[in-house]
Design a protein around this motif. Structure first.
Motif, PDB file in Angstrom:
ATOM      1  N   PHE A 136      -2.198  11.850 -12.409  1.00 18.34           N
ATOM      2  CA  PHE A 136      -0.875  11.476 -11.905  1.00 18.34           C
ATOM      3  C   PHE A 136      -0.631   9.975 -12.048  1.00 18.34           C
ATOM      4  N   GLU A 137      -1.585   9.173 -11.590  1.00 20.73           N
ATOM      5  CA  GLU A 137      -1.365   7.723 -11.597  1.00 20.73           C
ATOM      6  C   GLU A 137      -1.370   7.151 -13.014  1.00 20.73           C
ATOM      7  N   THR A 138      -2.193   7.717 -13.890  1.00 13.76           N
ATOM      8  CA  THR A 138      -2.215   7.249 -15.279  1.00 13.76           C
ATOM      9  C   THR A 138      -0.854   7.472 -15.927  1.00 13.76           C
ATOM     10  N   LYS A 139      -0.301   8.663 -15.721  1.00  8.99           N
ATOM     11  CA  LYS A 139       1.023   8.983 -16.272  1.00  8.99           C
ATOM     12  C   LYS A 139       2.096   8.080 -15.668  1.00  8.99           C
ATOM     13  N   ALA A 140       2.026   7.837 -14.347  1.00 10.30           N
ATOM     14  CA  ALA A 140       3.039   7.031 -13.665  1.00 10.30           C
ATOM     15  C   ALA A 140       2.989   5.570 -14.098  1.00 10.30           C
ATOM     16  N   ILE A 141       1.796   5.016 -14.195  1.00  9.12           N
ATOM     17  CA  ILE A 141       1.651   3.588 -14.533  1.00  9.12           C
ATOM     18  C   ILE A 141       2.044   3.337 -15.989  1.00  9.12           C
ATOM     19  N   LEU A 182      -2.065  -5.150 -10.093  1.00  5.32           N
ATOM     20  CA  LEU A 182      -3.265  -4.432  -9.661  1.00  5.32           C
ATOM     21  C   LEU A 182      -2.859  -3.079  -9.089  1.00  5.32           C
ATOM     22  N   TRP A 183      -3.654  -2.061  -9.390  1.00  4.54           N
ATOM     23  CA  TRP A 183      -3.495  -0.725  -8.803  1.00  4.54           C
ATOM     24  C   TRP A 183      -4.890  -0.198  -8.511  1.00  4.54           C
ATOM     25  N   LYS A 184      -5.221  -0.009  -7.240  1.00  4.85           N
ATOM     26  CA  LYS A 184      -6.520   0.525  -6.831  1.00  4.85           C
ATOM     27  C   LYS A 184      -6.295   1.664  -5.839  1.00  4.85           C
ATOM     28  N   ARG A 185      -7.071   2.733  -5.983  1.00  5.13           N
ATOM     29  CA  ARG A 185      -6.850   3.909  -5.145  1.00  5.13           C
ATOM     30  C   ARG A 185      -8.167   4.444  -4.583  1.00  5.13           C
ATOM     31  N   PHE A 186      -8.107   4.772  -3.280  1.00  2.24           N
ATOM     32  CA  PHE A 186      -9.190   5.493  -2.628  1.00  2.24           C
ATOM     33  C   PHE A 186      -8.612   6.814  -2.117  1.00  2.24           C
ATOM     34  N   VAL A 187      -8.886   7.905  -2.837  1.00  5.65           N
ATOM     35  CA  VAL A 187      -8.368   9.249  -2.555  1.00  5.65           C
ATOM     36  C   VAL A 187      -6.839   9.219  -2.497  1.00  5.65           C
ATOM     37  N   ASP A 188      -6.228   9.178  -1.293  1.00  2.00           N
ATOM     38  CA  ASP A 188      -4.765   9.202  -1.207  1.00  2.00           C
ATOM     39  C   ASP A 188      -4.187   7.871  -0.749  1.00  2.00           C
ATOM     40  N   ASP A 189      -5.017   6.856  -0.605  1.00  2.00           N
ATOM     41  CA  ASP A 189      -4.548   5.524  -0.221  1.00  2.00           C
ATOM     42  C   ASP A 189      -4.599   4.605  -1.437  1.00  2.00           C
ATOM     43  N   THR A 190      -3.457   3.985  -1.750  1.00  2.00           N
ATOM     44  CA  THR A 190      -3.362   3.135  -2.936  1.00  2.00           C
ATOM     45  C   THR A 190      -2.957   1.722  -2.538  1.00  2.00           C
ATOM     46  N   TYR A 191      -3.611   0.755  -3.163  1.00  2.00           N
ATOM     47  CA  TYR A 191      -3.332  -0.664  -2.906  1.00  2.00           C
ATOM     48  C   TYR A 191      -2.861  -1.295  -4.210  1.00  2.00           C
ATOM     49  N   SER A 229       0.850  -1.194   0.000  1.00  2.00           N
ATOM     50  CA  SER A 229       0.000   0.000   0.000  1.00  2.00           C
ATOM     51  C   SER A 229       0.887   1.246   0.000  1.00  2.00           C
ATOM     52  N   PHE A 230       0.461   2.249  -0.752  1.00  2.00           N
ATOM     53  CA  PHE A 230       1.123   3.548  -0.782  1.00  2.00           C
ATOM     54  C   PHE A 230       0.182   4.578  -0.165  1.00  2.00           C
ATOM     55  N   ASP A 231       0.726   5.401   0.700  1.00  4.90           N
ATOM     56  CA  ASP A 231      -0.054   6.464   1.322  1.00  4.90           C
ATOM     57  C   ASP A 231       0.612   7.792   0.987  1.00  4.90           C
ATOM     58  N   MET A 232      -0.138   8.682   0.344  1.00  8.73           N
ATOM     59  CA  MET A 232       0.447   9.963  -0.029  1.00  8.73           C
ATOM     60  C   MET A 232       0.557  10.868   1.194  1.00  8.73           C
TER      61      MET A 232
END
Length: 531
Positions: free
Chosen positions: A214-219, A228-237, A143-146
């Motif tokens: 941001f995530e579209t450009k990064a991925i 898999l990449w799933k995001r809820f606001v600033d939390d990413t799994y 998980s990534f947390d911004m």
């Protein structure tokens, strides 16, 4: 000082000086605030109002705030963070010069966000997205947390994203809202110089649109692809299939996409990883199991069974937790969660059969009656034995009732937010006449401004536009403008209009304003004092 924690439903008691020091430390050292000498409210109001008037958007002139108040900042302690308990800054923009406009723009932009494959609506949606996934032995749950999402969003980059979705006219309105963030703390005025304001209706939409970009450009630019990449606001799994050695390379790639966006990373431990309020665990066969997750700081205090609330509201709490248990807990963990909740319900004063009924209802929900099929809806203060009986009668006539508590413990406590400058209060007021009658009025602007207007109307004998002047001209009475007084301070427009109507009903001296039924007149004009 008594205030609510940032997460976990915890009540925090903090020394007022400590709270003020934490807020000042944040304002001085965050790097996103500048103290300014002059309050820019008039300048910003003029710019915003002119943009609204010149906009090609239809029917938005009603968004102009005629008597705006200065936005305020307050803090919620983040007790779930280790260390010296930092403060999460929250902006109270209600009544500010851009508040009505930001609500309108947020509603307009909302359909444009949440359209990517990474979007997570809520916990139930996330579970439906992952429950059919099979993990390989080399896959890693991460998980990534911004860090400080709202503060980190670069406004200029965000505007470039917004301009792809909206017309230039709307883009100008969005930009002036994002670049006009100012607020007061104690006696000082600050300007926010970077990021968006947490508390503004527009900020969550801007954050989602920017993060999708941001995530579209990064991925797409990453040489290593994710499972898999799933995001809820600033939390990413994510599910990472390339081993631990290359995970840091991907994190570096993420951070390199923007100078302002920073992430923290957490990997699975003992085959488990929390995300939102879900604890996700991998099974030996590669399948994924899931159950409800609670942080260490979470407390199990909910609306108590003996609290002065309508029974439907209290049972609604039980129903909500029962539904969450069914949605989040898989088959192997449901009974464990059910047993836990039954114990929690009992600790909060509920009987066991009420908890069982909640789970039964959650498993077999009935179709709710559509709102449009109701004859109407009313809002009543909840008074045990009185308004609940009224609601029962209304229900027989297909009228829905919602209840609101008039007095709560929270209202008895000292506010965390410092008070609004009195000159910005919206009021119902009276102007007496020498004959004993009184003029009743209401204003959403400064009371002094409104009284000065009445004085000018009297001076220039504007009888066609002023009920005060008309009365004075017909009777030759003296209007005691110097004895004007405030009846009530009420921010809500409809509440203010009704209070004005009640006061008119008591005085029986004016025939304009909102109307109330004549059935109330005997009560309003009785010897008892209305409060």
């Amino acid at each position: 000082m008594v205030l609510k924690a940032d997460k976990g439903g915890v009540t925090v008691i903090m020394n007022t000086n400590d709270y003020n020091e934490k807020m000042l430390d944040h304002l001085r050292n965050n790097g996103c605030y500048t103290k300014i000498k002059k309050n820019p409210i008039r300048k910003i109001s003029k710019v915003v109002n002119n943009l609204i008037k010149s906009s090609k958007e239809h029917n938005i002139n009603n968004l102009i705030e005629t008597n705006p108040s200065t936005p305020r900042i307050y803090g919620a302690p983040k007790i779930h963070k280790e260390g010296l308990i930092p403060i999460r800054p929250i902006f109270n923009t209600i009544g500010g010069p851009t508040y009505n406009l930001t609500k309108y723009l947020a509603k307009k932009l909302k359909p444009m966000a949440r359209n990517t494959s990474s979007f997570v609506k809520d916990s139930n949606h996330f579970i439906n997205e992952i429950k059919q996934i099979k993990l390989d032995k080399h896959d890693i749950l991460v998980s990534f947390d911004m860090k400080l999402l709202y503060t980190s969003i670069p406004i200029d980059e965000a505007m470039e994203v917004i301009q792809k979705f909206v017309d230039p006219d709307t883009s100008k309105l969005v930009e002036v809202c994002l670049k006009s963030t100012f607020f007061s703390f104690k006696d000082d005025i600050y300007e926010k110089t970077c990021g968006v304001a947490m508390g503004s209706p527009l900020s969550p939409i801007i954050a989602n649109l920017f993060m999708e970009h941001f995530e579209t450009k990064a991925i797409e630019s990453s040489p290593l692809k994710l499972k898999l990449w799933k995001r809820f606001v600033d939390d990413t799994y994510i599910i990472w299939p390339h081993g631990k050695e290359k995970l840091d390379i991907f994190l570096t790639h993420l951070i390199s996409q923007s100078n302002s966006i920073k992430f923290t990373m957490e990997m699975e431990e003992n085959f488990t990883l929390p995300f939102l309020d879900i604890l996700i665990k991998r099974n030996q066969d590669g399948s994924i199991c899931h159950q409800v997750y609670r942080k260490k700081t979470h407390i199990e205090h909910y609306l108590h069974a003996e609290s002065h609330h309508h029974s439907a509201q209290k049972l609604g709490v039980l129903n909500t937790f029962a539904i969450r248990a069914i949605c989040i807990s898989d088959h192997d963990h449901f009974e464990q969660e059910k047993k836990h909740l039954m114990d929690v319900f009992e600790k909060n004063g509920y009987r066991r059969h009420q908890g069982m009924k909640a789970f039964k209802k959650a498993k077999n929900p009935k179709n709710k009656q559509p709102m449009e099929d109701c004859a109407g809806k009313v809002h009543l203060p909840y008074i045990l034995g009185t308004t609940d009986k009224i609601s029962y009668i209304l229900k027989k006539n297909n009228i829905k009732t919602s209840f609101k508590l008039m007095n709560t413990i929270k209202r008895c406590l000292k506010l965390v937010k410092h008070p609004i400058d009195p000159k910005y209060h919206k009021r119902v007021y009276l102007v007496p006449c020498s004959c004993g009658k009184t003029y009743i009025g209401e204003t959403g602007r400064s009371i002094s401004t409104r009284i000065q207007e009445h004085a000018a109307e009297i001076k220039h004998n504007c009888s066609k536009t002023s009920a005060l002047v008309e009365h004075s001209s017909k009777t030759n009475h003296h209007i005691c403008i110097e004895n004007s007084s405030v009846v009530a301070k009420i921010d809500h427009y409809h509440h203010r209009k009704f209070r004005e109507a009640i006061q008119i009903g008591k005085n029986l001296n004016r025939d304009n304003g909102w109307k109330i039924s004549d059935n109330w007149i005997p009560t309003l004009t009785s010897d008892s004092t209305f409060s």
